[in-house]
Scaffold this motif. Structure first.
Motif, PDB file in Angstrom:
ATOM      1  N   GLY A 130      31.899  48.733  50.120  1.00 59.53           N
ATOM      2  CA  GLY A 130      30.620  49.315  49.700  1.00 59.53           C
ATOM      3  C   GLY A 130      30.368  49.217  48.205  1.00 59.53           C
ATOM      4  O   GLY A 130      29.304  49.625  47.718  1.00 59.53           O
ATOM      5  N   GLN A 131      31.318  48.700  47.462  1.00 63.67           N
ATOM      6  CA  GLN A 131      31.131  48.594  46.004  1.00 63.67           C
ATOM      7  C   GLN A 131      30.855  47.148  45.591  1.00 63.67           C
ATOM      8  O   GLN A 131      31.648  46.244  45.891  1.00 63.67           O
ATOM      9  CB  GLN A 131      32.377  49.107  45.284  1.00 63.67           C
ATOM     10  CG  GLN A 131      32.364  48.765  43.809  1.00 63.67           C
ATOM     11  CD  GLN A 131      33.048  49.807  42.943  1.00 63.67           C
ATOM     12  OE1 GLN A 131      32.806  51.003  43.067  1.00 63.67           O
ATOM     13  NE2 GLN A 131      33.905  49.349  42.065  1.00 63.67           N
ATOM     14  N   ALA A 132      29.728  46.947  44.916  1.00 61.54           N
ATOM     15  CA  ALA A 132      29.364  45.600  44.471  1.00 61.54           C
ATOM     16  C   ALA A 132      30.399  45.074  43.493  1.00 61.54           C
ATOM     17  O   ALA A 132      30.984  45.842  42.720  1.00 61.54           O
ATOM     18  CB  ALA A 132      27.999  45.629  43.797  1.00 61.54           C
ATOM     19  N   THR A 133      30.620  43.757  43.504  1.00 60.27           N
ATOM     20  CA  THR A 133      31.487  43.169  42.489  1.00 60.27           C
ATOM     21  C   THR A 133      30.843  43.422  41.129  1.00 60.27           C
ATOM     22  O   THR A 133      29.622  43.503  41.009  1.00 60.27           O
ATOM     23  CB  THR A 133      31.654  41.650  42.691  1.00 60.27           C
ATOM     24  OG1 THR A 133      30.368  41.018  42.608  1.00 60.27           O
ATOM     25  CG2 THR A 133      32.286  41.329  44.023  1.00 60.27           C
ATOM     26  N   GLY A 134      31.677  43.554  40.128  1.00 64.13           N
ATOM     27  CA  GLY A 134      31.162  43.754  38.774  1.00 64.13           C
ATOM     28  C   GLY A 134      31.070  45.210  38.363  1.00 64.13           C
ATOM     29  O   GLY A 134      30.840  45.512  37.192  1.00 64.13           O
ATOM     30  N   LEU A 135      31.262  46.136  39.305  1.00 65.18           N
ATOM     31  CA  LEU A 135      31.146  47.555  38.968  1.00 65.18           C
ATOM     32  C   LEU A 135      32.477  48.174  38.563  1.00 65.18           C
ATOM     33  O   LEU A 135      32.529  49.307  38.105  1.00 65.18           O
ATOM     34  CB  LEU A 135      30.572  48.353  40.157  1.00 65.18           C
ATOM     35  CG  LEU A 135      29.050  48.563  40.138  1.00 65.18           C
ATOM     36  CD1 LEU A 135      28.322  47.246  40.240  1.00 65.18           C
ATOM     37  CD2 LEU A 135      28.595  49.488  41.251  1.00 65.18           C
ATOM     38  N   THR A 136      33.555  47.416  38.746  1.00 66.75           N
ATOM     39  CA  THR A 136      34.873  47.986  38.480  1.00 66.75           C
ATOM     40  C   THR A 136      35.269  47.808  37.011  1.00 66.75           C
ATOM     41  O   THR A 136      35.811  48.721  36.405  1.00 66.75           O
ATOM     42  CB  THR A 136      35.923  47.306  39.400  1.00 66.75           C
ATOM     43  OG1 THR A 136      35.433  47.365  40.739  1.00 66.75           O
ATOM     44  CG2 THR A 136      37.254  48.004  39.326  1.00 66.75           C
TER      45      THR A 136
ATOM     46  N   VAL B 214      37.908  36.447  38.786  1.00 61.68           N
ATOM     47  CA  VAL B 214      36.735  35.741  39.320  1.00 61.68           C
ATOM     48  C   VAL B 214      36.615  36.054  40.817  1.00 61.68           C
ATOM     49  O   VAL B 214      37.600  35.936  41.544  1.00 61.68           O
ATOM     50  CB  VAL B 214      36.884  34.209  39.150  1.00 61.68           C
ATOM     51  CG1 VAL B 214      35.657  33.479  39.686  1.00 61.68           C
ATOM     52  CG2 VAL B 214      37.128  33.850  37.692  1.00 61.68           C
ATOM     53  N   HIS B 215      35.442  36.440  41.245  1.00 59.65           N
ATOM     54  CA  HIS B 215      35.206  36.643  42.688  1.00 59.65           C
ATOM     55  C   HIS B 215      34.799  35.279  43.260  1.00 59.65           C
ATOM     56  O   HIS B 215      33.622  35.026  43.551  1.00 59.65           O
ATOM     57  CB  HIS B 215      34.138  37.713  42.909  1.00 59.65           C
ATOM     58  CG  HIS B 215      34.478  39.023  42.257  1.00 59.65           C
ATOM     59  ND1 HIS B 215      35.337  39.932  42.833  1.00 59.65           N
ATOM     60  CD2 HIS B 215      34.113  39.553  41.062  1.00 59.65           C
ATOM     61  CE1 HIS B 215      35.467  40.977  42.022  1.00 59.65           C
ATOM     62  NE2 HIS B 215      34.737  40.769  40.944  1.00 59.65           N
ATOM     63  N   LEU B 216      35.805  34.430  43.383  1.00 62.74           N
ATOM     64  CA  LEU B 216      35.567  33.018  43.692  1.00 62.74           C
ATOM     65  C   LEU B 216      34.988  32.834  45.086  1.00 62.74           C
ATOM     66  O   LEU B 216      35.381  33.537  46.022  1.00 62.74           O
ATOM     67  CB  LEU B 216      36.896  32.267  43.572  1.00 62.74           C
ATOM     68  CG  LEU B 216      36.797  30.749  43.527  1.00 62.74           C
ATOM     69  CD1 LEU B 216      36.201  30.271  42.212  1.00 62.74           C
ATOM     70  CD2 LEU B 216      38.182  30.124  43.724  1.00 62.74           C
ATOM     71  N   TYR B 217      34.136  31.856  45.223  1.00 59.35           N
ATOM     72  CA  TYR B 217      33.437  31.521  46.480  1.00 59.35           C
ATOM     73  C   TYR B 217      32.475  32.637  46.916  1.00 59.35           C
ATOM     74  O   TYR B 217      31.905  32.578  48.002  1.00 59.35           O
ATOM     75  CB  TYR B 217      34.423  31.254  47.641  1.00 59.35           C
ATOM     76  CG  TYR B 217      35.545  30.278  47.349  1.00 59.35           C
ATOM     77  CD1 TYR B 217      35.277  29.037  46.776  1.00 59.35           C
ATOM     78  CD2 TYR B 217      36.867  30.589  47.650  1.00 59.35           C
ATOM     79  CE1 TYR B 217      36.301  28.134  46.511  1.00 59.35           C
ATOM     80  CE2 TYR B 217      37.897  29.685  47.393  1.00 59.35           C
ATOM     81  CZ  TYR B 217      37.605  28.467  46.819  1.00 59.35           C
ATOM     82  OH  TYR B 217      38.616  27.572  46.565  1.00 59.35           O
TER      83      TYR B 217
END
Ligand SMILES: Cc1ncc(COP(=O)(O)O)c(C=O)c1O
Length: 372
Positions: free
Chosen positions: A165-171, A128-131
């Motif tokens: 530079g990489q959005a969360t969710g792309l990994t 989770v990318h919390l906060y």
């Protein structure tokens, strides 16, 4: 924590136009507006496929099921999150495996590695990318590759956040997000979406959200009724999504103002560094601060007394929730770091309609918090 009245003043004209146009179209479920929103959210996020669903909870569950999770599968995740993160795992018969967080509340990827070594056979991972704080994208990639994990990133709080530079969710394989009204991209009700680069997975999720239908009245799986409706899709697409970048910028300005003008030493912002490097760009869904153990309630009451709606995210770890006692789950290690955050975190207001004067009022109230 939000000001939906100020928001309504801002969006009113555009929103009423959308109501009128969806009403006139005579089409309310899974039509052109949902498709258009899905296309535009994909373009915003940089992931080829978006599947609109009924909530962030459903988004995680449907993604896990489409990715092959079955009853009895263990799923590595964090104990410090909205209950929905684990509920999505448990509802489909999965077994959450909790491992500790770092000091800023994100799942500790070194602990996660230790858990994966100690418990071979775990295939699924829901970080989770919390906060709105993005996890380290390179370290996350490394962990996924090392253990061949199927990863659904919980991005309910991190839309617009990026690391290096990489959005969360792309990994991971998929990103699940929520349009609950308080979220950075919130609807006027419930909604959610799963985004993925995998077209086959997206097709499966489109079927699962609609009773497992593959064609009219042809059901190939046991699915959900989890459809994003046309009205919400149109509101999100035409009213809220075009404002999201500006809203997130305003959140960043507010976070910067908090940090620059901060003077309290008893209360400290949870994350200051490496923020500022430009590499780590939270979406600042929340502005968490830390108080000494035992002082949380006193600060919350003080702020509430000043008309400031501070909150707690989250006061009880998921494995400690009464609702989890009947469910199968595993805790790896002590979870002490997460537990100390649960005891000492206070969320200060941060939302795009806050003025600079509002922020200064909160800072002054924190400064004036009397010693015990
Ligand atoms: C981290 C996280 N995951 C999942 C969810 C679930 O989203 P929803 O409320 O749309 O089901 C939320 C929102 O509450 C959240 O904050």
């Amino acid at each position: 924590m939000n000001d939906f009245r100020r928001q309504w003043e801002d969006v009113r004209e555009d929103a009423l136009r959308v109501f009128e146009s969806v009403g006139r179209s005579g089409w309310y479920i899974l039509g052109e507006r949902v498709r258009r929103f899905e296309t535009n959210l994909s373009a915003f996020w940089g992931l080829g496929e978006t599947v609109g669903v009924a909530s962030g909870l459903d988004a995680i569950e449907i993604a896990l099921r489409a990715a092959g999770m079955r009853p009895g599968d263990r799923v590595l995740t964090t104990p410090l999150s909205a209950f929905a993160t684990s509920l999505a795992i448990v509802r489909s018969g999965g077994i959450p495996v909790f491992c500790d967080t770092t000091e800023i509340g994100l799942i500790d990827l070194d602990e996660a590695r230790a858990a994966l070594r100690a418990m071979p056979g775990i295939r699924f991972f829901v970080p989770v990318h919390l906060y709105g704080f993005p996890l380290d994208a390179i370290a996350l990639r490394g962990l996924i590759d090392e253990f061949n994990l199927i990863c659904v990133e919980d991005c309910a709080q991190s839309i617009g956040a990026a690391d290096g530079g990489q959005a969360t969710g792309l990994t991971g394989l998929a990103a699940a997000t929520s349009f609950y009204p308080t979220k950075n991209l919130g609807a006027m009700g419930d909604g959610g979406a799963v985004l993925t680069a995998d077209a086959g997975l997206a097709e499966k999720m489109r079927s699962l959200r609609d009773y497992g239908q593959t064609a009219k009245y042809r059901h190939s799986e046991i699915g959900w009724n989890s459809r994003l409706d046309e009205l919400h899709a149109a509101l999100l697409d035409e009213v809220f999504l075009p404002r999201l970048t500006g809203w997130n910028e305003r959140r960043r300005e507010i976070a910067a103002r908090y940090v620059e003008r901060w003077s309290s030493t008893r209360v400290r912002p949870l994350a200051v560094e490496p923020w500022g490097s430009g590499e780590w760009r939270p979406s600042w869904h929340l502005f968490p601060a830390i108080v000494p153990a035992g002082d949380k309630l006193s600060l919350l009451q003080w702020l509430h007394g000043k008309g400031i709606s501070a909150g707690e995210h989250y006061p009880i770890l998921i494995p400690d929730q009464a609702g989890m006692q009947g469910a199968n789950s595993v805790s790896f290690g002590s979870l002490n770091q997460a537990r100390s955050l649960a005891a000492g975190e206070v969320s200060l207001p941060i939302h795009p309609y806050m003025s600079d004067a509002d922020v200064d009022h909160v800072i002054a109230a924190v400064d004036a918090w009397p010693q015990r």
